[in-house]
Motif scaffolding. Structure first.
Motif, short mmCIF file in Angstrom:
data_model
loop_
_atom_site.label_atom_id
_atom_site.label_comp_id
_atom_site.label_asym_id
_atom_site.label_seq_id
_atom_site.Cartn_x
_atom_site.Cartn_y
_atom_site.Cartn_z
N GLY A 200 0.74 -1.36 0.02
CA GLY A 200 -0.14 -0.55 -0.39
C GLY A 200 1.08 1.47 0.10
N CYS A 201 1.19 1.79 -1.19
CA CYS A 201 2.54 2.55 -1.20
C CYS A 201 2.66 3.97 -2.47
CB CYS A 201 3.47 2.21 -0.83
SG CYS A 201 4.15 0.48 -1.85
N ALA A 202 3.43 4.34 -2.28
CA ALA A 202 4.21 5.23 -3.65
C ALA A 202 5.79 4.30 -4.08
CB ALA A 202 3.65 6.48 -4.19
N TYR A 203 6.43 4.60 -4.84
CA TYR A 203 7.71 4.49 -5.01
C TYR A 203 7.83 4.37 -6.27
CZ TYR A 203 7.28 -0.65 -6.26
OH TYR A 203 6.12 -1.33 -6.95
N GLU A 204 9.44 4.61 -6.24
CA GLU A 204 10.29 4.09 -7.93
C GLU A 204 11.06 3.14 -7.61
OE1 GLU A 204 12.82 7.36 -10.48
OE2 GLU A 204 13.10 7.12 -8.53
N LEU A 205 11.43 2.34 -8.62
CA LEU A 205 12.33 1.07 -8.69
C LEU A 205 12.76 0.91 -10.12
CD1 LEU A 205 12.39 -1.87 -7.62
CD2 LEU A 205 10.52 -2.83 -9.05
N THR A 206 13.74 1.28 -9.85
CA THR A 206 15.00 0.97 -11.50
C THR A 206 15.02 0.52 -10.93
OG1 THR A 206 16.63 2.71 -9.93
CG2 THR A 206 15.30 3.92 -11.64
N VAL A 207 15.95 -0.80 -12.13
CA VAL A 207 16.78 -1.62 -13.05
C VAL A 207 18.04 -0.74 -13.76
CG1 VAL A 207 17.31 -3.84 -14.06
CG2 VAL A 207 15.08 -3.70 -12.49
N ASP A 208 19.40 -1.66 -13.38
CA ASP A 208 20.71 -1.14 -14.40
C ASP A 208 20.81 -2.31 -15.54
OD1 ASP A 208 21.55 -2.87 -13.01
OD2 ASP A 208 23.38 -0.87 -11.84
N GLU A 209 21.99 -2.41 -16.11
CA GLU A 209 21.99 -2.46 -16.92
C GLU A 209 22.53 -4.15 -16.60
OE1 GLU A 209 25.74 -0.18 -16.46
OE2 GLU A 209 23.60 0.20 -17.03
N ARG A 210 23.24 -4.12 -15.39
CA ARG A 210 22.93 -4.99 -14.63
C ARG A 210 23.10 -6.51 -13.45
NH1 ARG A 210 29.27 -3.56 -12.28
NH2 ARG A 210 30.61 -3.02 -13.90
N GLY A 211 21.56 -5.34 -13.56
CA GLY A 211 20.56 -6.51 -13.23
C GLY A 211 20.36 -5.64 -11.70
N ASN A 212 21.17 -4.99 -11.54
CA ASN A 212 21.23 -4.38 -9.66
C ASN A 212 19.04 -3.19 -10.05
OD1 ASN A 212 23.67 -5.02 -8.86
ND2 ASN A 212 24.08 -3.80 -9.98
N GLY A 213 19.13 -3.54 -8.55
CA GLY A 213 17.68 -2.81 -8.18
C GLY A 213 18.19 -2.18 -7.10
N HIS A 214 17.61 -0.51 -7.01
CA HIS A 214 16.94 0.42 -6.24
C HIS A 214 15.85 0.71 -6.41
CE1 HIS A 214 17.61 4.31 -5.01
NE2 HIS A 214 18.89 3.74 -4.42
N LEU A 215 14.85 0.43 -4.98
CA LEU A 215 14.19 1.52 -4.32
C LEU A 215 14.03 2.33 -3.87
CD1 LEU A 215 10.78 0.58 -3.87
CD2 LEU A 215 11.45 -0.97 -2.10
N ASN A 216 13.12 3.46 -4.46
CA ASN A 216 12.84 4.60 -3.67
C ASN A 216 11.57 4.83 -2.41
OD1 ASN A 216 13.28 6.87 -2.28
ND2 ASN A 216 13.82 8.03 -3.74
N VAL A 217 11.00 4.51 -1.18
CA VAL A 217 9.69 4.71 -1.04
C VAL A 217 9.52 5.78 -1.19
CG1 VAL A 217 8.38 3.43 0.33
CG2 VAL A 217 9.75 2.41 -0.08
N THR A 218 8.01 6.45 -0.95
CA THR A 218 8.00 7.62 -1.16
C THR A 218 6.57 7.78 0.15
OG1 THR A 218 6.58 7.73 -2.74
CG2 THR A 218 8.74 8.85 -2.93
N ALA A 219 5.58 6.22 0.08
CA ALA A 219 4.38 6.58 1.12
C ALA A 219 4.32 4.81 1.33
CB ALA A 219 3.40 7.28 0.06
N GLY A 220 3.49 4.81 2.38
CA GLY A 220 3.32 3.63 2.75
C GLY A 220 4.88 2.18 3.07
N TRP A 221 4.79 0.98 2.57
CA TRP A 221 6.45 -0.06 3.00
C TRP A 221 5.82 -0.61 1.21
CZ3 TRP A 221 8.35 -1.31 7.19
CH2 TRP A 221 8.08 -0.85 8.78
N VAL A 222 7.22 -0.77 1.49
CA VAL A 222 7.53 -2.35 0.12
C VAL A 222 8.35 -2.98 0.69
CG1 VAL A 222 8.96 -2.33 -1.85
CG2 VAL A 222 7.48 -0.46 -1.46
N ALA A 223 8.15 -4.66 0.64
CA ALA A 223 8.97 -5.69 0.53
C ALA A 223 9.38 -5.89 -0.34
CB ALA A 223 7.85 -6.26 1.40
#
Length: 345
Positions: A200-223
């Motif tokens: 239940g949230c808002a977030y930004e999720l990115t994946v780079d060319e190596r498959g690494n992910g970066h999660l930035n949560v702006t509301a709620g929670w993400v697992a």
């Protein structure tokens, strides 16, 4: 005119009123657009959970002086928000429009493609299909009736499931901005390094060319989850995930630069004898989010150091003992987390 006649006339006027007034059009698209328009990348919106709305401990120590004890109105307001949000989610979950076949897509800029076909202003993407953007294009995906996902430039996602019980997509590369109002675990995003589970949230999720992910949560929670490893990321926090090892340790974006650097070294296993003491020395009360996650991820002797720093920052709650924490007693760790959560917002 006497009072009796006035009452009768008033009652007649009231009886003539309709039971309900239907709007001439669906108002939700405009409301959703206004919500998205006021969102800013640096803004953090905190959604409280039932476990977070609780009275402070009555024992002596810093917890007894928390903001909740000084602001009873805050508790009432938080409960009101929680009840209102739950009601809204119930209504949304009962609305028609959830399709087993796919989602609506709107081009925001440039020329996104579905499969190998360029789309017009609006289109539809079905289960199993890819949508891609180049460096000049962006697209918005309506995730059933539970929210929206904006696809950033140079991104590629595939729809895996679009059902009433689960909405799932795969982010192969690039990034998304998700804004979801739904019960926990209804919206999921697969990446090469972890599964992002919406709580239940808002977030930004990115994946780079190596498959690494970066999660930035702006509301709620993400697992973030991977082969039994889970990182719980609240509003204002971020987390990096890597292929093969899964999610790293979540951290708050306002933590000290030296703390973030040391945490990255710890996650990567670089010079733990040096990086862990540096991390602990740079930690503050709010960084207990990271310290709590580290407890099961380091060896027992290092776990003892993390525990000592936690108890320096805050007194341990009743029932949470050093031995139980070092033995990774799950109920005790959960109790410790619930006690620490009040300092994460």
């Amino acid at each position: 005119m006497n009072s009796s006649n006035m009452d009768e006339k008033l009652n007649a006027l009231i009886s003539a009123l309709p039971d309900a007034i239907e709007p001439s059009r669906d108002l939700w698209p405009d409301i959703a657009a206004r919500i998205r328009a006021v969102r800013k990348p640096a803004q953090v919106i905190t959604l409280v959970s039932a476990k977070q709305v609780k009275l402070p401990a009555t024992s002596t120590g810093r917890r007894a002086g928390s903001i909740w004890s000084k602001r009873p109105a805050a508790i009432a307001a938080a409960l009101f928000i929680l009840v209102s949000l739950s009601a809204a989610l119930t209504i949304l979950s009962k609305q028609p429009g959830v399709s087993e076949e796919g989602w609506t897509v709107t081009g925001i800029a440039g020329a996104p493609t579905i499969g190998r076909i360029g789309m017009n202003r609006e289109g539809a993407i079905g289960v199993g299909e890819w949508i891609e953007t180049d460096g000049e294009s962006r697209a918005q995906i309506e995730v059933g009736n539970i929210g929206q996902v904006e696809l950033q430039p140079n991104s590629r996602v595939r729809i895996l499931r679009a059902g009433a019980d689960e909405h799932r997509m795969a982010l192969d590369r690039g990034g998304i901005n998700a804004f979801i109002l739904a019960p926990p675990r209804l919206f999921l995003v697969e990446t090469p390094s972890a599964l992002a589970v919406d709580l239940g949230c808002a977030y930004e999720l990115t994946v780079d060319e190596r498959g690494n992910g970066h999660l930035n949560v702006t509301a709620g929670w993400v697992a973030l989850e991977f082969h039994g490893v889970q990182s719980l990321v609240p509003a204002g926090a971020a987390c990096v995930s890597r292929p093969g090892s899964g999610p790293g340790t979540p951290y708050f974006l306002d933590s000290a630069a030296e703390f973030q650097k040391a945490l990255s070294d710890v996650d990567l296993g670089h010079s733990l004898d040096a990086s862990l003491p540096e991390l602990l020395a740079a930690s503050r009360v709010r960084d207990s989010l990271s310290l709590w996650h580290l407890l099961p991820r380091v060896a027992r002797d290092q776990r003892a150091l993390v525990w000592e720093r936690l108890t320096e920052l805050l007194p341990a709650p009743p029932g949470v003992t050093r031995e139980a924490v070092l033995n990774l007693d799950r109920p005790v760790l959960d109790q410790l987390k619930e006690d620490l959560e009040q300092f994460w917002f």
